[in-house]
Design a protein around this motif. Structure first.
Motif, short mmCIF file in Angstrom:
data_model
loop_
_atom_site.label_atom_id
_atom_site.label_comp_id
_atom_site.label_asym_id
_atom_site.label_seq_id
_atom_site.Cartn_x
_atom_site.Cartn_y
_atom_site.Cartn_z
N GLN A 1 0.81 -1.22 0.00
CA GLN A 1 0.00 0.00 0.00
C GLN A 1 0.85 1.28 0.00
O GLN A 1 0.67 2.13 -0.88
CB GLN A 1 -0.95 -0.01 1.19
N PRO A 2 1.78 1.46 0.95
CA PRO A 2 2.59 2.68 0.92
C PRO A 2 3.47 2.79 -0.32
O PRO A 2 3.68 3.88 -0.85
CB PRO A 2 3.42 2.61 2.21
N LEU A 3 3.99 1.65 -0.78
CA LEU A 3 4.81 1.69 -2.00
C LEU A 3 3.96 2.14 -3.19
O LEU A 3 4.38 3.00 -3.97
CB LEU A 3 5.40 0.31 -2.28
N GLY A 4 2.77 1.56 -3.32
CA GLY A 4 1.90 1.92 -4.44
C GLY A 4 1.53 3.39 -4.42
O GLY A 4 1.54 4.06 -5.46
N ARG A 5 1.20 3.92 -3.25
CA ARG A 5 0.80 5.33 -3.15
C ARG A 5 1.98 6.26 -3.41
O ARG A 5 1.83 7.29 -4.08
CB ARG A 5 0.19 5.60 -1.78
N THR A 6 3.13 5.90 -2.90
CA THR A 6 4.31 6.74 -3.12
C THR A 6 4.69 6.79 -4.59
O THR A 6 5.00 7.86 -5.14
CB THR A 6 5.50 6.21 -2.29
N MET A 7 4.65 5.65 -5.25
CA MET A 7 5.01 5.61 -6.67
C MET A 7 4.02 6.39 -7.53
O MET A 7 4.41 7.08 -8.47
CB MET A 7 5.10 4.16 -7.15
N ILE A 8 2.74 6.31 -7.22
CA ILE A 8 1.74 7.10 -7.95
C ILE A 8 1.98 8.59 -7.74
O ILE A 8 1.97 9.38 -8.69
CB ILE A 8 0.32 6.71 -7.53
N SER A 9 2.22 8.98 -6.49
CA SER A 9 2.45 10.39 -6.20
C SER A 9 3.70 10.92 -6.92
O SER A 9 3.66 11.98 -7.56
CB SER A 9 2.60 10.59 -4.68
N LEU A 10 4.79 10.16 -6.86
CA LEU A 10 6.02 10.58 -7.54
C LEU A 10 5.83 10.59 -9.05
O LEU A 10 6.32 11.50 -9.74
CB LEU A 10 7.17 9.66 -7.15
N GLY A 11 5.15 9.57 -9.56
CA GLY A 11 4.92 9.52 -11.00
C GLY A 11 4.09 10.68 -11.50
O GLY A 11 4.40 11.29 -12.54
N PHE A 12 3.04 11.05 -10.77
CA PHE A 12 2.21 12.17 -11.16
C PHE A 12 2.98 13.49 -11.06
O PHE A 12 2.83 14.38 -11.89
CB PHE A 12 0.95 12.23 -10.30
N ARG A 13 3.81 13.59 -10.03
CA ARG A 13 4.59 14.83 -9.88
C ARG A 13 5.57 14.98 -11.04
O ARG A 13 5.76 16.06 -11.59
CB ARG A 13 5.33 14.82 -8.54
N PHE A 14 6.20 13.87 -11.43
CA PHE A 14 7.12 13.89 -12.57
C PHE A 14 6.36 14.23 -13.86
O PHE A 14 6.85 15.00 -14.70
CB PHE A 14 7.80 12.53 -12.69
#
Length: 260
Positions: A51-64
């Motif tokens: 769960q935290p990995l998935g949310r972090t990756m989505i957040s970073l991906g969207f920011r990029f």
């Protein structure tokens, strides 16, 4: 608003078409790059890790992704006010919904955000695996949605939900559903409103996916009022809708030079 010196310029119009294709293509590419990872990790990792990995990756991906739009597609984003919420949770984050970019912008700034999503998006090839790894919440079963939202809020998450239920067609906002009040009341969690403003309604409900944008595109998200958990659902829903109408009815597109 498009600069008057550029409006009607064939080269600028061609650039807007290129920016449209590039912007949509980059999002699809980023989703495709994460797709096999999410598919593999979802059954392998326990919830406390996935769960935290998935949310972090989505957040970073969207920011990029938003950074790429700023660099190559003449988009300007002012999202700095959302940063004030990062260490202030749990919160029900309720925003108006003018564009397909709304969730992308909000989640890019909140690494522990969990979105209430349409079931069709949860089952979508591009987005579904990543959303399931991040334990996003489906909206097709009302009771399950409310209980899952309550559980996420009790664990300190930012629950992102659009009270309109779909993108705005009749501006400034559509009628609000009682879902926000139900979730906030059941979880005893405050509702933090966000006010999303666009220079044009690009990727709104009445804007076809392959219609070129009017560039430069300027987007701003402001922190709105924070409501306490409601005691009266009907009164709260009416008050929330009236608040959005009052705030967004007064808003005008900013001409500031926004930057991520």
């Amino acid at each position: 608003m498009t600069d008057r010196s550029s409006a009607g310029n064939p080269l600028w119009i061609a650039y807007e078409y290129v920016a449209m294709v590039l912007g949509l293509g980059l999002l699809a590419l980023l989703c495709l790059l994460w797709l096999p990872c999410a598919l593999i990790l979802n059954p392998l990792l326990p919830r406390r890790l996935g769960q935290p990995l998935g949310r972090t990756m989505i957040s970073l991906g969207f920011r990029f992704y938003l950074h790429l739009l700023s660099l190559f597609c003449a988009c300007r984003f002012d999202l700095r006010e959302i940063d004030q919420l990062r260490d202030k949770g749990p919160l029900v984050v309720a925003a108006n919904h003018p564009s397909l970019l709304d969730a992308v912008m909000i989640v890019s700034r909140l690494p522990n955000a969990v979105c209430v999503m349409k079931a069709s998006l949860m089952d979508n090839l591009l987005f579904g695996a990543a959303a399931r790894l991040a334990r996003y919440i489906r909206n097709d079963a009302a009771l399950e949605m409310i209980l899952s939202s309550r559980d996420e809020l009790q664990q300190g998450a930012h629950l992102v939900i659009f009270p309109e239920g779909s993108r705005t067609l009749n501006f400034p906002i559509e009628a609000c559903s009682p879902s926000v009040g139900l979730i906030a009341g059941r979880s005893k969690t405050p509702v933090q409103t966000l006010l999303i403003e666009f220079s044009t309604p690009y990727l709104g409900k009445a804007w076809p996916l392959f219609r070129r944008p009017s560039l430069p595109l300027r987007c701003r998200i402001r922190l709105g009022r924070r409501f306490p958990p409601p005691a009266n659902l009907q009164a709260f829903t009416a008050e929330l809708e009236a608040y959005f109408r009052a705030e967004l009815g007064q808003a005008s597109p900013s001409t500031a030079a926004f930057a991520i």
